[in-house]
Enzyme design. Structure first.
Site, PDB file in Angstrom:
ATOM      1  N   ASP A 160       0.818  -1.220   0.000  1.00 30.05           N
ATOM      2  CA  ASP A 160       0.000   0.000   0.000  1.00 30.05           C
ATOM      3  C   ASP A 160       0.851   1.270   0.000  1.00 30.05           C
ATOM      4  OD1 ASP A 160      -2.223  -1.706   0.142  1.00 30.05           O
ATOM      5  OD2 ASP A 160      -2.176  -1.697   2.338  1.00 30.05           O
TER       6      ASP A 160
ATOM      7  N   GLU B 187     -12.778  -0.734  -7.076  1.00 31.54           N
ATOM      8  CA  GLU B 187     -12.746  -1.700  -5.971  1.00 31.54           C
ATOM      9  C   GLU B 187     -12.322  -1.026  -4.674  1.00 31.54           C
ATOM     10  OE1 GLU B 187     -13.653  -4.836  -6.041  1.00 31.54           O
ATOM     11  OE2 GLU B 187     -12.988  -5.431  -4.037  1.00 31.54           O
TER      12      GLU B 187
ATOM     13  N   GLU C  69      23.701   6.747   5.871  1.00 35.36           N
ATOM     14  CA  GLU C  69      23.120   5.799   6.807  1.00 35.36           C
ATOM     15  C   GLU C  69      23.278   4.371   6.274  1.00 35.36           C
ATOM     16  OE1 GLU C  69      22.245   6.734   9.753  1.00 35.36           O
ATOM     17  OE2 GLU C  69      22.782   8.753   9.086  1.00 35.36           O
TER      18      GLU C  69
ATOM     19  N   GLU D 169      21.368   2.065   6.697  1.00 36.15           N
ATOM     20  CA  GLU D 169      20.040   1.587   6.278  1.00 36.15           C
ATOM     21  C   GLU D 169      19.541   2.310   5.025  1.00 36.15           C
ATOM     22  OE1 GLU D 169      20.798   3.142   9.022  1.00 36.15           O
ATOM     23  OE2 GLU D 169      19.407   4.758   9.470  1.00 36.15           O
TER      24      GLU D 169
HETATM   25  O1  FUB Z   1      -3.338  -3.813   2.771  1.00 37.77           O
HETATM   26  C1  FUB Z   1      -4.663  -4.076   3.157  1.00 37.77           C
HETATM   27  C2  FUB Z   1      -5.601  -3.741   2.033  1.00 37.77           C
HETATM   28  O2  FUB Z   1      -5.234  -4.457   0.881  1.00 37.77           O
HETATM   29  C3  FUB Z   1      -5.547  -2.308   1.599  1.00 37.77           C
HETATM   30  O3  FUB Z   1      -6.235  -1.429   2.451  1.00 37.77           O
HETATM   31  C4  FUB Z   1      -6.120  -2.425   0.239  1.00 37.77           C
HETATM   32  O4  FUB Z   1      -5.920  -1.299  -0.564  1.00 37.77           O
HETATM   33  C5  FUB Z   1      -5.420  -3.651  -0.266  1.00 37.77           C
HETATM   34  O5  FUB Z   1      -4.163  -3.338  -0.780  1.00 37.77           O
END
Ligand code: FUB
Length: 489
Positions: A48, A222, A341, A343
């Site tokens: 995400d 979606e 860094e 990391e």
């Molecule tokens: O990562 C959890 C859920 O899966 C997210 O809120 C959605 O967008 C999907 O990626």
């Protein structure tokens, strides 16, 4: 070949799968050379993506899929940043479910925006009292946090997820979110309250495309909306259809529509049945962030964030973008004569990161043969020394400095002593020869068995540099991580 070490359960599965992959590669004689740089992060699973451009860096906010997950088991959010789009600094986790006293689980997809000198992070979670999804807002003074719950309750809670936030040129801010519907509300200038009531955006097939086979969802929308404006046109890039998802987009003449479906941004690809968009312009280029299941052990609940560079067509339409393992090209080069860094990583094998007692993060859980790759390091006329900030509760080991691959030429070997603790830091220095011009730098770690040492930062001395300086660093959020040639957008 190395036997996977015993590790806390948290790390075991991913590292075991990485080990299996390494063994398989060795078995088919894949040479130990420079490799791809997508996904962006390899030491944990990320999902995400939500990029934010601030002060010449891209800050990348992600979720964190737990190792071995069989659901969206997500407890925290993570922050990364880069000035060159290939070397990313790990800023750890400045926000998690426990930051919100009213939330019980599900640190899912959010977005950060800067306004009024503060940074606001909108995130969906499960509300403990109701069991429904709600959206919280956290606030910080820096893009890397620390973030705190801004209002002590959900900002909105109608059971839907995936907030995206956008401030129009007239100063009006909008919060959009939704699955299965698409909602918006006008945020007040304080960014932590709103006016009016949440409003449903009509999900028409003209606006969001036609889905077949699901009578309950006639359009492609979606989840995961990402709303922004470019050249006067409003874009809504979103996860389409389920499942598997692809990324599609719609455009509109205004922030609330009417929306027109414009087609596919990224087809269904990449071993994860979800995908999630994040789009920014940075340093004159446009970048599309997404996630897939490309890491060893990756899949629908063990995802990884990746990025591609793209160019809008002249009419403002978005081209179809394909997932690659190469990722975006590097902007500029890394200056090894300023503190870097440990990391800050383009690619790694075997390491983990953790909070360092000196501030920021360090690279830890290092074992024999692990490495960190830093891409595009400009040594100029030549380096003569190397210093690393190290700690070891055992007897240390060696940092091999190699160019252009894990089997590339060794330009220095730095002995790391035991220091009496994993957070007992000292400087380890060594001579360097043969490092001139621009190369990928590999810090390859060698030693005995078990965990060897930790590294907080490193810096070269020599023709292009001078003596060691303790300048600002990427850990503090906005300064000092030197990338030559990069400019602010
Ligand atoms: O990562 C959890 C859920 O899966 C997210 O809120 C959605 O967008 C999907 O990626």
């Amino acid at each position: 070949m190395r036997v996977p070490p015993p590790l806390p359960g948290k790390f075991r599965i991913r590292r075991f799968l990485a080990w299996v992959t390494a063994v398989l590669c060795a078995a088919v004689l894949v040479p130990a050379v420079a490799r791809a740089d997508n996904p962006i992060v390899q030491h944990i699973y990320t999902a995400d993506p939500a990029p934010l451009v601030h002060n010449g860096r891209v800050y990348l906010y992600t979720g964190h899929d737990e190792d071995g997950s069989t659901w969206f088991t997500m407890k925290e959010w993570r922050v990364w940043s880069s000035a060159d789009m290939v070397n990313w600094t790990d800023h750890g986790s400045p926000l998690n479910i426990a930051s919100f006293s009213w939330a019980s689980a599900d640190a899912w997809a959010g977005q950060v925006i800067g306004r009024n000198g503060k940074f606001y992070w909108y995130v969906p979670m499960t509300v403990r009292a109701t069991g429904a999804k709600g959206i919280g807002v956290a606030v910080a003074d820096s893009p890397t946090g620390p973030f705190r719950d801004a209002i002590g309750r959900p900002l909105v809670s109608n059971g839907e997820i995936d907030p995206t936030v956008f401030v129009d040129s007239d100063g009006q801010a909008y919060l959009y979110w939704g699955n299965p519907n698409l909602w918006y509300v006008k945020l007040n200038p304080d960014m932590i309250s709103y006016s009016g009531t949440p409003t449903k955006i009509p999900l028409t097939t003209a606006g969001f495309g036609t889905r077949t086979g699901d009578a309950n969802r006639p359009t492609l929308f979606e989840e995961g909306p990402w709303v922004y404006k470019r050249n006067g046109l409003y874009y809504n890039v979103f996860a389409a259809k389920c499942c598997s998802e692809f990324i599609a987009y719609s455009t509109a003449p205004g922030p609330t529509g009417p929306w027109t479906y414009r087609g596919t941004v990224m087809p269904t690809q990449g071993s994860s049945f979800t995908n999630h968009p994040g789009v920014v312009d940075f340093n004159g280029g446009s970048y599309f962030f997404y996630h897939n299941g490309a890491l060893p052990g990756g899949g629908g609940f063990t995802r990884s964030v990746a990025v591609e560079k793209f160019s809008y067509h002249a009419d403002g339409s978005i081209p179809t973008i394909t997932m690659t393992s190469a990722g975006a090209p590097q902007i500029g080069t890394v200056n090894p004569y300023t503190r870097q860094e440990a990391e800050t990583i383009a690619w790694e094998s075997g390491i983990e990161t953790e909070a360092a007692s000196e501030g920021g993060m360090d690279v830890g859980w290092i074992e024999n043969g692990d490495y960190v790759k830093v891409k595009g390091v400009d040594f100029g006329a030549g380096a003569s020394s190397f210093t690393a900030r190290v700690a070891s509760a055992t007897s240390g080991g060696t940092i091999e400095l190699r160019l252009d691959g894990t089997a590339g030429p060794v330009v220095g070997r730095c002995a790391v002593p035991g220091t009496g603790g994993w957070q007992t830091w000292t400087n380890a220095s060594c001579a360097v020869t043969g490092a001139a011009g621009t190369h990928d730098l590999y810090l390859r770690f060698t030693g005995g068995s078990g965990n060897l040492f930790n590294v907080n930062w490193w810096q070269f001395g020599g023709a292009g540099g001078g003596t060691l300086i303790a300048n600002g660093d990427g850990e503090s959020g906005t300064s000092g991580w030197g990338v030559m040639g990069a400019t602010s957008p």
